[in-house]
Design a protein around this motif. Structure first.
Motif, short mmCIF file in Angstrom:
data_model
loop_
_atom_site.label_atom_id
_atom_site.label_comp_id
_atom_site.label_asym_id
_atom_site.label_seq_id
_atom_site.Cartn_x
_atom_site.Cartn_y
_atom_site.Cartn_z
N LEU A 19 5.76 -10.04 7.36
CA LEU A 19 4.39 -10.50 8.08
C LEU A 19 3.54 -9.35 8.52
O LEU A 19 2.36 -9.32 8.17
N ALA A 20 4.47 -8.45 9.23
CA ALA A 20 3.72 -7.22 9.82
C ALA A 20 3.21 -6.30 8.77
O ALA A 20 2.18 -5.78 8.64
N ALA B 29 2.38 -6.95 5.77
CA ALA B 29 1.35 -7.71 4.96
C ALA B 29 0.05 -7.64 5.71
O ALA B 29 -0.98 -7.20 5.32
N GLU B 30 0.30 -7.69 6.96
CA GLU B 30 -1.04 -7.70 7.88
C GLU B 30 -1.61 -6.27 8.17
O GLU B 30 -2.75 -5.82 8.00
N GLU B 31 -0.59 -5.19 8.17
CA GLU B 31 -0.90 -3.76 8.56
C GLU B 31 -1.20 -3.02 6.98
O GLU B 31 -1.46 -1.90 7.31
N ARG C 173 2.47 -18.30 5.03
CA ARG C 173 2.05 -17.90 6.18
C ARG C 173 0.97 -16.75 6.00
O ARG C 173 0.17 -16.70 7.01
N ARG C 174 0.90 -16.18 4.97
CA ARG C 174 -0.36 -15.08 5.02
C ARG C 174 -0.35 -14.68 3.60
O ARG C 174 0.14 -13.70 3.17
N THR D 23 -1.13 -12.83 0.45
CA THR D 23 -1.30 -11.24 0.28
C THR D 23 -1.00 -10.92 -1.23
O THR D 23 -0.44 -11.46 -1.84
#
Length: 326
Positions: free
Chosen positions: A251-252, A254-256, A283-284, A286
């Motif tokens: 998740l990190a 994907a976010e960053e 969850r996210r 991407t």
């Protein structure tokens, strides 16, 4: 790519004996565990030399059982031994110890939540010259679908040794995916601790994240180096535990970054790419690209050429990253 260095400069004896092959590192680690714990038993399916268990045989022959080319029997024997409090380590060829004994793994090991460790050598297309019957390209999908099963995919011999030792922490069945009779370039330090369920960052970057496992970790690092020369920052995560998955690291990433590329020597269905996509879809969401074996059986040939033919190489990882970034 330079081999990582050990922190204290000393090289344990098992490193040379493993000859940069995770299958041998597994056997050496099982032998060491057997010296420390009299409950450890090795169960082979005509694979004692494949795994490198001669040292175990010399030390304690009574705790080494070879059932011959009968993987279902090997799994049943291991499950039975586990019910008595012993710690069986099953040693087999990945394509046969999974597909051939799937019913026994499901019902006698996973369903019964027995403490059995399965060392599966010759995974992916590391036995490429033997043809499709000897390729294991669906084993991760099979194993991670089973409740209670821990699934480990070491990137090299160093990590295979530590992952095997780390099964001391697993109170249930575990599957360790190993290479074949081909050297695996080291990408992890000799003395790096193995943290179950945790990915390791091998390269930093904020443009794209490459999440790789097993035989494609070294190509992922090489791809990041090539992308850096093109001005692209690629984060590389060594996802050596497929189940339980390191959701926080994914998740990190994907976010960053602007997107995620997964790389594995496995069919694109159901393996690492599928696990990552399942998580991110919920969850996210991407942008993703998946590098791995397409939906077909591989032809016969040298391992390196088969990997390149079917898109499992550093060049294909670079191409996937650039395609994602547009």
């Amino acid at each position: 790519m330079n081999a990582p260095q050990q922190g204290n400069g000393a090289e344990p004896a098992w490193v040379k004996a493993a000859a940069s092959q995770s299958r041998l590192a597994f056997g050496l680690a099982v032998t060491e565990l057997g010296r420390r714990d009299e409950r450890v038993v090795a169960v082979g399916a005509d694979t004692l030399d494949l795994i490198g268990l001669r040292g175990f045989i010399e030390h304690t022959p009574a705790r080494v059982i070879d059932v011959g080319i009968a993987e279902q029997n090997a799994m049943g024997v291991a499950a039975g031994l586990a019910t008595t409090g012993l710690r069986p380590f099953v040693c087999g060829y990945a394509p046969f110890i999974t597909a051939r004994s799937m019913e026994q793994i499901r019902n006698e090991v996973a369903y019964a939540d027995q403490r059995v460790v399965i060392g599966a050598a010759a995974s992916g297309v590391s036995l490429a010259v033997s043809g499709g019957t000897h390729h294991a390209l669906e084993d991760l999908a099979l194993m991670r679908s089973l409740p209670n099963m821990t699934v480990l995919v070491p990137a090299d011999a160093h990590e295979a040794w530590h992952a095997t030792q780390a099964t001391d922490e697993v109170d249930g069945p575990a599957y360790i995916r190993l290479g074949g009779r081909v050297p695996e370039p080291p990408v992890t330090p000799v003395d790096a601790p193995f943290n179950l369920g945790r990915a390791t960052c091998l390269a930093e970057g904020s443009d794209v994240a490459v999440i790789a496992c097993g035989a494609l970790v070294a190509p992922a690092v090489a791809a990041a180096e090539e992308l850096a020369r093109q001005g692209v920052g690629a984060r590389v995560l060594n996802m050596s535990t497929i189940k339980p998955l390191d959701e926080d690291a994914i998740l990190a990433a994907a976010e960053e970054t602007r997107g995620v590329v997964t790389a594995e020597e496995h069919h694109l269905t159901g393996g690492l790419g599928g696990a990552v996509a399942e998580l991110l879809a919920v969850r996210r969401p991407t942008p993703m690209r998946l590098v791995g074996m397409p939906d077909e059986f591989a032809v016969v040939g040298p391992t390196d050429r088969i990997r390149a033919r079917y898109g499992m190489s550093a060049r294909h990882i670079v191409d996937a990253c650039l395609d994602l970034l547009g």
